[in-house]
Every structure is written in structure tokens, then in C-alpha cells.
Enzyme design. Sequence first.
Site, short mmCIF file in Angstrom:
data_model
loop_
_atom_site.label_atom_id
_atom_site.label_comp_id
_atom_site.label_asym_id
_atom_site.label_seq_id
_atom_site.Cartn_x
_atom_site.Cartn_y
_atom_site.Cartn_z
N HIS A 95 3.59 2.16 -15.20
CA HIS A 95 3.48 0.98 -14.33
C HIS A 95 2.10 0.32 -14.39
CE1 HIS A 95 7.22 2.53 -12.42
NE2 HIS A 95 7.45 1.25 -12.34
N ASP A 157 3.98 0.08 -1.51
CA ASP A 157 5.19 -0.68 -1.25
C ASP A 157 6.36 -0.22 -2.11
OD1 ASP A 157 4.04 -2.32 0.71
OD2 ASP A 157 3.28 -3.72 -0.79
N GLU A 268 1.62 -6.16 7.04
CA GLU A 268 1.35 -6.91 5.83
C GLU A 268 1.59 -8.39 6.11
OE1 GLU A 268 3.05 -5.70 2.14
OE2 GLU A 268 2.21 -3.67 2.24
#
Length: 509
Positions: A95, A157, A268
Site C-alpha cells: 500500500h 481509516d 474527522e
Amino acid sequence: MAKSRPISTFLVIISFLSHFTPSIELSPWPVEIAPRIRVDPDAIATASTDFGQQVHPPKPAAALYPSSVQDIATLVNFSYNLSSPLSIAARGRGHSLLGQAMAPNGVVVEMASLNNSSGGSGITVSGSYADVGGEQLWVDLLQATLKHGLAPVSWTDYLYITVGGTLSNAGISGQAFHRGPQISNVLELDVITGKGELVTCSKDTNSELFFAVLGGLGQFGIITRARIPLEPAPKRAKWIQLLYNDFSVFSKDQEHLISINNGLDYLEGLIFLQNSPPSNWESSFPPSDHPRISSLISKYGIIYCIEAVKYYDDSTSHTVDQELQELLKGLNFLPDFIFTKNVSLVDFLNRVRGAELALRSQGLWDVPHPWLNLFIPGSRMSDFNSGVFRDILPKLNQTTAPLLVYPMNRNKWDDRMSAVTPDEDIFYAVGLLHSSGANDWEPFENQNKEVLQFCDKAEIKIKLYLHGYKTKEEWVTHFGPKWRTFEARKAQFDPKLILSPGQQIFKSI
């Protein structure tokens, strides 16, 4: 647990493999790991790709598919003892955005291979903590700990990334304002240094290595085990969304909410632009409200959204609504634009998974991701809003990115660790999470450059997160007062500059 010790190397004479990358001359592999080394096209292709899909450096010479932590230590020790060491990068689930987990002409360690054997650390829950392998996914740690009624307290997240990967960066989400990043929630590590030594470290034992590795971008060692503290897990989450049309009011309310002790569990912020596709926000709101939200975005051109969560369980289910009402008192969101959802803890923490699966079904997941993640001093967020959110971003014909913006408290970060933040009590995480087609990512990358140029010209002292730099001078500026410590730790724990060459911090191999 592991103790500091050198790894002996025994070599087996094997014939030179003609399909190695020709630009590098390889010695025979140690007998212990020779069967785990792969040089076939599939292995090399996997080791040469990442989530960003923007950079294509020279391919690695080989990939190691370890069956044990010892295999990794053997490889690193082998490289350390070569006259011309091989560069080595640990790859979790690939990632990284700009080749940070690649090893041009070197060896990529496919950490996921440890899941297929008994030689990894796995996941072991022991009362108030869990010992978890660096190769493990956060979603698997969540599921394993929930069986005991427990859970970690700081998350990212997206949960389908590895423990070792996030701890090498920082690991942030909406819990960080009061729980700190994931690196602030670690009790102990097992680390393979650049010398091939397997070392157990903590704040009290081998502490210099412990603080170096956390947020250390893979420069000082490969994390093979982390001890993560746990707390009793709540069962559900009250998920609130509040809309604003004024950034100063939006940011003032955000900063107020993160200042409240024992207040929210998560905060957030999102930004909806007029030139953003409705798919960026529609799934967050009831379909019946889509028309009026769309009208609001069209009217103002930009809308800001606070996402706030309060956890609860059976014992607090009768008081959670009242607690939220008290927390939201005095906020100045747009009247009649408050939305509430009641979801399970797992559904909330794993909320991005549904979006991922939808994108995968449309062939829109494995595409270039020209992301830009920044930490910005709180005192300069108004300038950033004016110059970027209201000026630079609307210039593209279509902004396809989710846009994140939320504040964090610097006192929740441990300054002894390698990670760096702006030097203000409150700073903001900003994420421009673009995705594109295979051949049209460059406009987004050019926009990212324009954002960085704006920050430079406006003297906004940002810190890049998950992105990186290309020159040593830029890295020195990034680390600021920490650079000398960072450089000294590199000399101590990876003196031959073997580990994580894709970060492009130290270049000699």
C-alpha cells in the site's frame, strides 16, 4: 521473546540463476533460505508494484517468501556480510504510494508469506495486550481481540493494511486527537536491524531502537512483532455528521471538540466541492437528503463536514444521546444539516471496506492513486483553505478525490520517536485522496505539485505524510532538529544502508 543476537550464516553453493536482474552480481544464497527465494516473473512483478502505481524503478533481483522470522534475519545478515550489500525492503500488502516498499536490484521481503506458516508471530491476546506479527492486518487484530471483548484504541481509516507498515509511518485516524497515533500505542517490538540482529525493544529496553523504529520509515529495522495495548471494546458507535459553509466556523468547532476531555471518541472532517462527483459523499447520507445536500454544495461551491463518533455499549446506551447533545452544544453548523447513524463498532471501524469492494467490482481499485497527505500547522489552515481548497482544487474539471481535513493534538505524539509533525500544539491532517485511470494520473500529480509550491511560497511549514522526498536536502528539512538523531540512528542500526531504499533518504547501494 527475541533477544539481541547475531544470526549465523551457512551458505550453499547453487548455480547462478540466469534470470536474475543482470545489473547485479549475486552471491549464492544461504542454505536456510534458498528454497524461499523467488525470481520468477510473477514474484518479481508483485514486488515491483504498489498502491500508488506511479513509479517504476528498476525491478528487484529477487523476492523472499519467508516461512519464519528467522528467514528474514538470515537474509539481512547475509546482505550485511557481503562486500557489496543487497538492499532489502519489507513489503506488507503493497500500500505504499511512491515505491517506498520496493528494492531496485535488491530483495523484497513478502511479509504476507508468514501467514502461511507457523514461523510468524501471528496474533496472541493476553489480557491487556496483544502480541501481533508485523505482517498481520489490523482488521484481523480487531476480529481476534473482539473475541475477548477487547480492542486496540487507535486505528487507521482502512484496516486491510499491516501492523508493521503503519507503525513504520505513524498510523492515524479520527481517534488520534485523544488516543494519539498508533505509534503512541505500542508497548514492545521485535525488530530485525540492518545488521541482521533480532532485537526485542521497548521504552525501557533497547529504547533507542524502539523510538527509532516507530515512525522510522523502515530505516532502522523490520518490525516482526508488536505488543499492542487493549481496552474493553465498546459495542456500538453513534456517528454524527454536521455540515458547514464557512471554514473558520468549521475549524473552530473541530478544535473545540478535540479540546474536550472525555468527549468524542473520533473526529474527522470532509470537504465536498462542486466539481466533485456526488459519489464522493452520497453514500454518507440518506438518499432522501441527497437533493438538498447537492443544492447546498451548488449554492456555496464548497461544503465542510464534521464527522464525530461517540462509542457506547449496553451500560451507556441510555445516556449516549444526552452526552452527544452536551458535546454539540454551542456548535455553529448549518441548521437542519445534522445527520445521525447508529452502527456496530466493527461496521464503523471497517467502514472503508464497503467502498473498496464497490470500486473493485467496477475495476476502479487497482488504478493509480496520486495521493497527497500533509500535516499542516493549525495557525495556517485558513491560508491553506483559501489557497488550496478554494482556489487550486476547483481548477480541475473534475476532482475525484475524497478530501479529508481534521485536527490533532501534538501532545499525543512522543517526540522521541522518528515521526515528525508541525511544531504547533494543534496541527491538521489533510488528505487529497485522488484516484485516476491508468494513463491520466499526471493532472492530479501536477495539481499536487501546485499545492506544494503554494505552501512553499506562502511559507506554510508542512510535513509530508506517506509521501516522501527525492533529495537528502529535502529530508533534512523535513526532519528538522531530529535529522542528526535520525542520521545517527541509521549509522547505529543500519550502518551499511541496507533497509528500505525506496524511501530515498540514504542512497549508497
